[in-house]
Every structure is written in structure tokens, then in C-alpha cells.
Design a protein around this motif. Structure first.
Motif, PDB file in Angstrom:
ATOM      1  N   LYS A 175       0.861  -1.181   0.000  1.00 27.15           N
ATOM      2  CA  LYS A 175       0.000   0.000   0.000  1.00 27.15           C
ATOM      3  C   LYS A 175       0.899   1.234   0.000  1.00 27.15           C
ATOM      4  O   LYS A 175       1.824   1.324   0.808  1.00 27.15           O
ATOM      5  CB  LYS A 175      -0.865  -0.033   1.273  1.00 27.15           C
ATOM      6  N   ARG A 189       1.328   5.017   0.838  1.00 27.37           N
ATOM      7  CA  ARG A 189       0.666   5.990   1.705  1.00 27.37           C
ATOM      8  C   ARG A 189       1.478   7.279   1.774  1.00 27.37           C
ATOM      9  O   ARG A 189       2.671   7.240   2.020  1.00 27.37           O
ATOM     10  CB  ARG A 189       0.513   5.412   3.110  1.00 27.37           C
ATOM     11  N   PRO A 190       0.805   8.424   1.559  1.00 25.51           N
ATOM     12  CA  PRO A 190       1.522   9.702   1.659  1.00 25.51           C
ATOM     13  C   PRO A 190       1.781  10.096   3.109  1.00 25.51           C
ATOM     14  O   PRO A 190       0.997   9.761   4.007  1.00 25.51           O
ATOM     15  CB  PRO A 190       0.564  10.698   0.997  1.00 25.51           C
ATOM     16  N   LEU A 191       2.904  10.773   3.342  1.00 25.78           N
ATOM     17  CA  LEU A 191       3.210  11.302   4.676  1.00 25.78           C
ATOM     18  C   LEU A 191       4.036  12.558   4.477  1.00 25.78           C
ATOM     19  O   LEU A 191       5.176  12.483   4.019  1.00 25.78           O
ATOM     20  CB  LEU A 191       3.982  10.266   5.495  1.00 25.78           C
ATOM     21  N   GLY A 192       3.462  13.716   4.829  1.00 22.16           N
ATOM     22  CA  GLY A 192       4.142  14.975   4.530  1.00 22.16           C
ATOM     23  C   GLY A 192       4.353  15.050   3.023  1.00 22.16           C
ATOM     24  O   GLY A 192       3.428  14.803   2.259  1.00 22.16           O
ATOM     25  N   GLU A 209       6.465  13.082   1.433  1.00 22.71           N
ATOM     26  CA  GLU A 209       7.039  11.811   0.998  1.00 22.71           C
ATOM     27  C   GLU A 209       5.945  10.765   0.848  1.00 22.71           C
ATOM     28  O   GLU A 209       4.797  10.980   1.221  1.00 22.71           O
ATOM     29  CB  GLU A 209       8.066  11.329   2.024  1.00 22.71           C
ATOM     30  N   MET A 259       5.301   6.424   1.476  1.00 20.60           N
ATOM     31  CA  MET A 259       5.805   5.181   2.060  1.00 20.60           C
ATOM     32  C   MET A 259       5.089   4.029   1.376  1.00 20.60           C
ATOM     33  O   MET A 259       3.869   4.046   1.214  1.00 20.60           O
ATOM     34  CB  MET A 259       5.462   5.108   3.548  1.00 20.60           C
ATOM     35  N   ILE A 318       4.254   0.265   2.058  1.00 21.40           N
ATOM     36  CA  ILE A 318       4.246  -0.584   3.237  1.00 21.40           C
ATOM     37  C   ILE A 318       3.580  -1.919   2.899  1.00 21.40           C
ATOM     38  O   ILE A 318       2.557  -1.945   2.218  1.00 21.40           O
ATOM     39  CB  ILE A 318       3.461   0.105   4.378  1.00 21.40           C
ATOM     40  N   GLU A 376       1.209  -4.557   3.722  1.00 22.73           N
ATOM     41  CA  GLU A 376       0.066  -4.629   4.625  1.00 22.73           C
ATOM     42  C   GLU A 376      -0.781  -5.842   4.283  1.00 22.73           C
ATOM     43  O   GLU A 376      -0.814  -6.269   3.136  1.00 22.73           O
ATOM     44  CB  GLU A 376      -0.790  -3.354   4.519  1.00 22.73           C
ATOM     45  N   GLY A 377      -1.469  -6.374   5.265  1.00 28.01           N
ATOM     46  CA  GLY A 377      -2.360  -7.505   5.018  1.00 28.01           C
ATOM     47  C   GLY A 377      -1.597  -8.824   5.077  1.00 28.01           C
ATOM     48  O   GLY A 377      -0.389  -8.867   5.268  1.00 28.01           O
ATOM     49  N   LEU A 378      -2.355  -9.899   4.892  1.00 29.60           N
ATOM     50  CA  LEU A 378      -1.781 -11.238   5.038  1.00 29.60           C
ATOM     51  C   LEU A 378      -0.708 -11.537   3.986  1.00 29.60           C
ATOM     52  O   LEU A 378       0.249 -12.231   4.255  1.00 29.60           O
ATOM     53  CB  LEU A 378      -2.897 -12.294   4.936  1.00 29.60           C
ATOM     54  N   ILE A 404       2.728 -10.104   5.195  1.00 28.52           N
ATOM     55  CA  ILE A 404       2.833 -10.012   6.641  1.00 28.52           C
ATOM     56  C   ILE A 404       4.274 -10.142   7.119  1.00 28.52           C
ATOM     57  O   ILE A 404       4.644  -9.622   8.163  1.00 28.52           O
ATOM     58  CB  ILE A 404       1.904 -11.060   7.300  1.00 28.52           C
ATOM     59  N   MET A 410      10.025  -0.788   5.189  1.00 27.07           N
ATOM     60  CA  MET A 410       9.235   0.230   4.526  1.00 27.07           C
ATOM     61  C   MET A 410      10.099   0.843   3.439  1.00 27.07           C
ATOM     62  O   MET A 410      11.285   1.066   3.646  1.00 27.07           O
ATOM     63  CB  MET A 410       8.881   1.286   5.567  1.00 27.07           C
TER      64      MET A 410
END
Lengths: 302, 89
Positions: free
Chosen positions: B8, B10-13, B15, B17, B19, B21-23, B26, B31
């Protein structure tokens, strides 16, 4: 006699229904008791009956046995319910089972161990984490200090020295107070991170119904001398996520955790403190955090 | 090339990432951080389509003012780093 009691942690209510004597085993919830008749989060019924469902012939949806000192958790998906089996350590027998509705709001705990308080605490903590994540709340593995009206919390793997670092703060700053030593709740209140005490505090009996706005986050790492660096947002996010409890395999849970943690790490500074177990480390931790500002979205002129 | 499933973005500031995620991912315990350009390319191929450096180059030229030569070089570098990170196959 079976009775119900309600508790409010981080302004979110949950309830227990159990035999009166079960409550005598749970003094850690007393500071959080409230008069209520329904729960925001979940209602847990506690019984010593045996669970009507047995997991022997089922395949686990998910097993969490990452740490040998931590409880092992197995999750089974049934047509109408979840079955959660908990054992005290990674390799020990199942000591309690939780049957819960798919939204986790109604659950029954079947206790199969003399360690009744362990069973209730674990069930309540898990249910809290599973339901409160949708209310902008994180169940954190952290030790928390309140000082000068602000909350500072310390993250790190088991054995890194979170509790030790808190004790160093208490001796370095006589006005500082330990808020919680193991499982505080971090919640966004009007968009700002606030840390709350809880009935869960690991080995330290510190069950305080108090809260403080978060001023900074400290990720701890043992080192031969004290030093610190400010963490970039992705690193701060990763440390916060690994310290947060929750059913991370469920996509909508991850979406909720992400939304909360992203706001937290953009609002308050996170530092990586490489440190010795001494007072100088506490001094450095405090001064380092204060070097960096807090940034709240509602501070930014529009 | 194809992206592996279970990641997945995902935005942060300012930048991004990536990541696990999920089975499915796992056990992917790291990251990947991306800048806006890499994140743009990832989103383009996140549906699981087959791609190569030529395809990424075309996507870059759609969105950015760069020469084809630079775009091709960036695309190849991006693919190499994604392969090394284990997020495409």
C-alpha cells in the motif's frame, strides 16, 4: 451475583458483565469507573464456563506469536463471530477464549486459567485496541511521563529500557510524574495528540485516570553513550506503527491507524535517543524534544 | 515486471511510504520510501499490469518535462531499486 460495570478510558466507554467477585480481582479499573448504561466501544461478558466453540479443527486466520515473552494470540473467523484464543506465552496452552461479534462490540470471555486478571486484562486490551482504532485512538506499548503539563512517551522493544528511562526522568525532574508504564492510550482530541493513562500498565501498578497533551515522542535504543537525532517522518511512522496494537491485517484497521499516526508524527517531534540508563539521558531526552516545535494544522494560517 | 501484491502506498508529509500490509506481505518487515515521481510510477502500475523500462518511460513523458533519454535512465534505475527492494517480480 452477576453485575455490569462501565469504565471510561481516553473518553471512550466499555463495559464488563461478570460475577461480583471477578471485580474484586480488578482494582486497576476502579479509577476509570463511570456511571453509564451503554458502551461506546465494547461490552465484555466474563465467565468461567467452557467456550462453546473449539478451535481444534479450525485453521487460524492469523496467529501472532512474534515474541516468546508475550502472549500468543490466534484468531479464527467463524460465520457470525470471531474466536480469539490467548495463551500466556508464545508456546503455552490456550488459557482463555474470546467469542466476539464481527465488529468486536459484543464479546464473551471464557476463562480457563487461575490467572483471571491476566485473562480479563488481555481481553479488554485487545478489544479496546480493535474498537478504539476507529475513534482516532491508539493502544500504545510505551512508558509515559507527565512534566510541566506535557506528555512525553518512550517507545522501544521489550527490554530496551522504557521503564528505566521513565525512572531516570523521575529522578532528573522531581516534578515529573509517571502516567503509565506499559499501555497508555494516545488519542487525537480536536486534531491534537493527547496521551491518557489506562488500567493496563504492565508490571508497574500505575493506573491513573489522567491525560496530557503530547509534546514529544522518544524512541529508545541502548548505546555506550548518549546521543540523539530527530527522526524523519517515515521512520517516526514506522516506530509508532510497530508500537501500536491492533488487527493490522485488516485493511480498514490499517487505514485508521495510518490516519491517526500520520497526524501524530506530523504534529509533534519524534527523536531517536541512543542512551545509557542514566539521568543525563533523561536530561538529553527532554532538552532534545524542546528543541523542536509542535506543529498543529489549525495553527497554520489559511 | 509486475508489482507484488499486498503493498500500500501511503503519503506522509511530502514523501510516500510503500508498506507491506495484510496477510500477503505479513513478513515484509520494512518500509520503502519514495519521492513523488517514484510514487507516481508505482500508482500507474499498482493494478498489476506487466511493465518494463519502456512503459515507465512513457508514463514519465506523459507527466514530466524531461527528455526521453533521461526518462529511460530514471525508469531503469527505478526498476533496479524496486527489484532490489523485492517489491516487484
Amino acid at each position: 451475583m452477576v453485575t455490569s460495570r462501565y469504565y471510561r478510558v481516553a473518553n471512550l466507554t466499555f463495559g464488563f458483565t461478570a460475577e461480583e467477585q471477578v471485580f474484586d480481582l480488578l482494582p486497576n479499573y476502579a479509577p476509570f469507573e463511570v456511571q453509564a448504561s451503554e458502551a461506546d466501544l465494547f461490552h465484555l461478558t466474563v465467565t468461567n464456563n467452557s467456550c462453546p466453540v473449539d478451535e481444534t479443527d479450525l485453521t487460524a486466520f492469523f496467529t501472532d506469536k512474534s515474541d516468546e515473552d508475550m502472549p500468543r494470540i490466534e484468531l479464527y473467523q467463524l460465520p457470525e463471530q470471531w474466536l480469539l484464543c490467548v495463551s500466556m506465552y508464545r508456546d503455552s496452552e490456550t488459557c482463555c477464549r474470546i467469542l466476539a461479534s464481527h465488529d468486536w462490540t459484543k464479546a464473551t470471555l471464557y476463562i480457563n486459567t487461575p490467572q483471571q486478571r491476566f485473562a480479563v486484562d488481555n481481553a479488554a486490551m485487545l478489544l479496546y485496541a480493535f474498537t478504539a482504532c476507529f475513534k482516532q485512538a491508539l493502544t500504545l506499548h510505551a512508558s509515559v511521563i507527565q512534566y510541566e503539563g506535557n506528555g512525553y512517551f518512550f517507545l522501544g522493544k521489550s527490554g530496551t529500557g522504557k521503564s528505566t528511562h521513565s525512572r531516570q526522568w523521575l529522578s532528573a525532574f522531581p516534578e515529573a510524574e509517571l502516567m503509565n508504564d506499559d499501555n497508555p492510550i494516545l488519542r487525537l482530541v480536536d486534531g491534537r495528540p493527547v496521551i491518557f493513562g489506562s488500567p493496563w500498565s504492565g508490571k508497574t501498578p500505575c493506573y491513573k485516570n489522567m491525560c496530557a497533551p503530547v509534546r514529544g515522542i522518544v524512541q529508545l535504543k541502548q548505546a555506550p553513550e548518549n546521543s540523539f537525532e530527530r527522526l524523519r517522518l517515515p521512520a517516526a511512522y514506522a516506530y509508532m506503527l510497530s508500537s501500536s496494537s491492533g488487527l493490522k491485517i485488516i485493511p480498514k484497521v490499517m487505514d485508521a491507524l495510518y490516519a491517526t499516526i500520520a497526524t501524530v508524527v506530523q504534529s509533534v517531534p519524534t527523536i531517536l535517543l541512543s542512551c545509557l540508563p542514566n539521568e543525563a539521558a533523561a536530561q538529553m531526552s527532554y532538552k532534545a524534544i524542546l528543541t523542536f516545535p509542535t506543529i498543529f494544522l489549525d495553527d497554520v494560517p489559511t | 515486471m509486475k508489482v507484488k501484491q499486498g503493498f500500500k502506498l501511503r503519503p506522509l508529509g511530502d514523501e510516500f511510504m510503500l508498506i507491506g500490509e495484510g496477510l500477503e506481505q505479513i513478513n515484509f518487515n520494512k518500509m520503502i520510501t519514495m519521492n513523488a515521481t517514484a510514487a507516481y510510477l508505482w500508482e500507474k502500475v499498482a493494478d498489476g499490469q506487466d511493465f518494463d523500462a519502456q512503459r515507465l518511460t512513457a508514463y514519465l513523458l506523459d507527466e514530466y518535462e524531461v527528455t526521453e533519454e533521461v526518462a529511460l535512465q530514471d525508469s531503469q534505475t527505478t526498476i533496479d531499486s524496486w527489484l532490489q527492494a523485492g517489491i516487484i517480480e
